[in-house]
Design a protein around this motif. Structure first.
Motif, mmCIF file in Angstrom:
data_model
loop_
_atom_site.group_PDB
_atom_site.id
_atom_site.type_symbol
_atom_site.label_atom_id
_atom_site.label_comp_id
_atom_site.label_asym_id
_atom_site.label_seq_id
_atom_site.Cartn_x
_atom_site.Cartn_y
_atom_site.Cartn_z
ATOM 1 N N ASP A 17 -30.463 -21.961 -4.771
ATOM 2 C CA ASP A 17 -29.512 -22.570 -5.700
ATOM 3 C C ASP A 17 -28.174 -21.831 -5.750
ATOM 4 O OD1 ASP A 17 -31.530 -24.365 -6.562
ATOM 5 O OD2 ASP A 17 -32.218 -22.941 -8.088
ATOM 6 N N LEU A 18 -28.089 -20.698 -5.086
ATOM 7 C CA LEU A 18 -26.948 -19.802 -5.271
ATOM 8 C C LEU A 18 -25.596 -20.475 -5.015
ATOM 9 C CD1 LEU A 18 -25.926 -16.995 -5.974
ATOM 10 C CD2 LEU A 18 -26.276 -16.345 -3.572
ATOM 11 N N ASP A 19 -25.449 -21.207 -3.925
ATOM 12 C CA ASP A 19 -24.159 -21.827 -3.624
ATOM 13 C C ASP A 19 -23.748 -22.806 -4.718
ATOM 14 O OD1 ASP A 19 -24.025 -20.351 -1.291
ATOM 15 O OD2 ASP A 19 -24.471 -22.038 0.037
ATOM 16 N N ALA A 20 -24.671 -23.678 -5.124
ATOM 17 C CA ALA A 20 -24.351 -24.683 -6.142
ATOM 18 C C ALA A 20 -24.082 -24.034 -7.501
ATOM 19 C CB ALA A 20 -25.483 -25.703 -6.251
ATOM 20 N N LEU A 21 -24.855 -23.016 -7.864
ATOM 21 C CA LEU A 21 -24.636 -22.331 -9.131
ATOM 22 C C LEU A 21 -23.287 -21.614 -9.142
ATOM 23 C CD1 LEU A 21 -28.195 -20.871 -9.774
ATOM 24 C CD2 LEU A 21 -27.105 -22.783 -10.966
ATOM 25 N N THR A 22 -22.929 -21.023 -8.020
ATOM 26 C CA THR A 22 -21.639 -20.343 -7.916
ATOM 27 C C THR A 22 -20.498 -21.348 -8.047
ATOM 28 O OG1 THR A 22 -22.615 -18.618 -6.528
ATOM 29 C CG2 THR A 22 -20.214 -18.830 -6.474
ATOM 30 N N ALA A 23 -20.617 -22.486 -7.384
ATOM 31 C CA ALA A 23 -19.575 -23.520 -7.478
ATOM 32 C C ALA A 23 -19.437 -24.017 -8.914
ATOM 33 C CB ALA A 23 -19.893 -24.677 -6.536
ATOM 34 N N LEU A 24 -20.556 -24.230 -9.589
ATOM 35 C CA LEU A 24 -20.508 -24.692 -10.980
ATOM 36 C C LEU A 24 -19.820 -23.653 -11.864
ATOM 37 C CD1 LEU A 24 -21.233 -26.510 -13.347
ATOM 38 C CD2 LEU A 24 -23.532 -25.543 -13.304
ATOM 39 N N THR A 38 -11.937 -14.169 -14.714
ATOM 40 C CA THR A 38 -10.632 -14.735 -14.368
ATOM 41 C C THR A 38 -10.465 -14.956 -12.870
ATOM 42 O OG1 THR A 38 -9.646 -12.530 -14.316
ATOM 43 C CG2 THR A 38 -9.492 -13.765 -16.402
ATOM 44 N N ALA A 39 -11.382 -14.458 -12.052
ATOM 45 C CA ALA A 39 -11.327 -14.644 -10.600
ATOM 46 C C ALA A 39 -12.623 -15.302 -10.147
ATOM 47 C CB ALA A 39 -11.143 -13.308 -9.895
ATOM 48 N N ILE A 40 -12.494 -16.262 -9.238
ATOM 49 C CA ILE A 40 -13.689 -16.952 -8.752
ATOM 50 C C ILE A 40 -14.543 -15.998 -7.917
ATOM 51 C CG2 ILE A 40 -12.598 -19.224 -8.841
ATOM 52 C CD1 ILE A 40 -12.398 -19.060 -5.758
ATOM 53 N N PHE A 41 -15.807 -16.391 -7.740
ATOM 54 C CA PHE A 41 -16.790 -15.589 -7.023
ATOM 55 C C PHE A 41 -17.199 -16.265 -5.733
ATOM 56 C CE2 PHE A 41 -17.222 -14.348 -11.395
ATOM 57 C CZ PHE A 41 -17.518 -12.995 -11.345
ATOM 58 N N THR A 42 -17.585 -15.455 -4.750
ATOM 59 C CA THR A 42 -18.285 -15.981 -3.588
ATOM 60 C C THR A 42 -19.772 -15.981 -3.935
ATOM 61 O OG1 THR A 42 -18.685 -13.823 -2.571
ATOM 62 C CG2 THR A 42 -16.576 -14.928 -2.025
ATOM 63 N N PRO A 43 -20.559 -16.786 -3.242
ATOM 64 C CA PRO A 43 -22.009 -16.723 -3.489
ATOM 65 C C PRO A 43 -22.566 -15.310 -3.306
ATOM 66 C CG PRO A 43 -21.482 -18.722 -2.308
ATOM 67 C CD PRO A 43 -20.216 -17.896 -2.360
ATOM 68 N N GLU A 44 -22.065 -14.591 -2.317
ATOM 69 C CA GLU A 44 -22.576 -13.229 -2.086
ATOM 70 C C GLU A 44 -22.260 -12.321 -3.274
ATOM 71 O OE1 GLU A 44 -25.175 -11.277 -0.285
ATOM 72 O OE2 GLU A 44 -24.692 -13.268 0.438
ATOM 73 N N GLU A 45 -21.102 -12.500 -3.911
ATOM 74 C CA GLU A 45 -20.756 -11.713 -5.096
ATOM 75 C C GLU A 45 -21.640 -12.082 -6.287
ATOM 76 O OE1 GLU A 45 -15.976 -10.948 -4.409
ATOM 77 O OE2 GLU A 45 -16.661 -12.903 -5.148
ATOM 78 N N ARG A 46 -22.126 -13.313 -6.331
ATOM 79 C CA ARG A 46 -22.986 -13.767 -7.435
ATOM 80 C C ARG A 46 -24.471 -13.483 -7.196
ATOM 81 N NH1 ARG A 46 -21.814 -15.119 -12.596
ATOM 82 N NH2 ARG A 46 -22.941 -17.049 -12.631
ATOM 83 N N ARG A 47 -24.842 -13.096 -5.985
ATOM 84 C CA ARG A 47 -26.259 -12.849 -5.671
ATOM 85 C C ARG A 47 -26.905 -11.828 -6.624
ATOM 86 N NH1 ARG A 47 -28.816 -14.574 -1.620
ATOM 87 N NH2 ARG A 47 -26.964 -14.852 -0.343
#
Length: 172
Positions: A17-24, A38-47
């Motif tokens: 789910d990581l990619d979709a959760l990160t996009a949301l 204040t800055a968006i995340f990459t999926p790897e940063e959200r892992r």
């Protein structure tokens, strides 16, 4: 587009789910003051965030999806309230719903599933911070048993202005 009849399933979040959760989440980072990131995340940063919410224990991640094809409609989490050991029986909870899935009960489904999953854990209180104004979130939390305990005034700065955060608590 999500219809009123779309079947919704709520389940623990998984690494797929990581990619979709990160996009949301990034939608809310870019477009709103609901989160103070204040800055968006990459999926790897959200892992690390995803991995800090296993399928058991007091820190959970619940995901709402459509049945087929599977589309993420939102998620709820319980996370450590503070890092000091005496806070271990308290959690901070949050819920994020996809922009096109609002006003359909997804937040209620997610929080209900989260609190059911937490019912056997050694937890005493849940806390939620709501950046103001956000009437929909305040209503959701109050409907699910949270009560307002105070407001931090102008505690966060985003989009060139200061925002208040109302704090709510719920006995578990």
């Amino acid at each position: 587009m999500l219809s009123e009849r779309t079947e919704v399933q709520v389940r623990p979040g998984v690494e797929g789910d990581l990619d979709a959760l990160t996009a949301l989440y990034n939608h809310y980072v870019r477009e709103t003051a609901i989160t103070f990131d204040t800055a968006i995340f990459t999926p790897e940063e959200r892992r690390p965030w995803l991995l800090s919410h296993p399928e058991d224990g007091p820190h959970r991640l619940m995901v709402a999806t459509t049945a087929d094809p599977q589309e993420i409609l939102g998620y709820s989490t319980s996370s450590p309230f503070r890092t000091k050991p005496a806070y271990a029986t308290s959690v901070e909870t949050t819920v994020y719903v996809a922009p096109d899935a609002g006003r359909r009960g997804i937040g209620t489904l997610l929080y209900t599933a989260l609190f059911e999953a937490l019912s056997g854990e050694d937890l005493h209180r849940a806390y939620a911070g709501i950046a103001l104004p956000n009437e929909a979130s305040a209503r959701l939390h109050e409907r699910l048993g949270f009560r307002h305990v105070g407001t931090y005034r102008q505690v966060g700065r985003k989009f060139g202005r200061y925002w208040d955060v109302a704090w709510y608590e719920k006995p578990l």
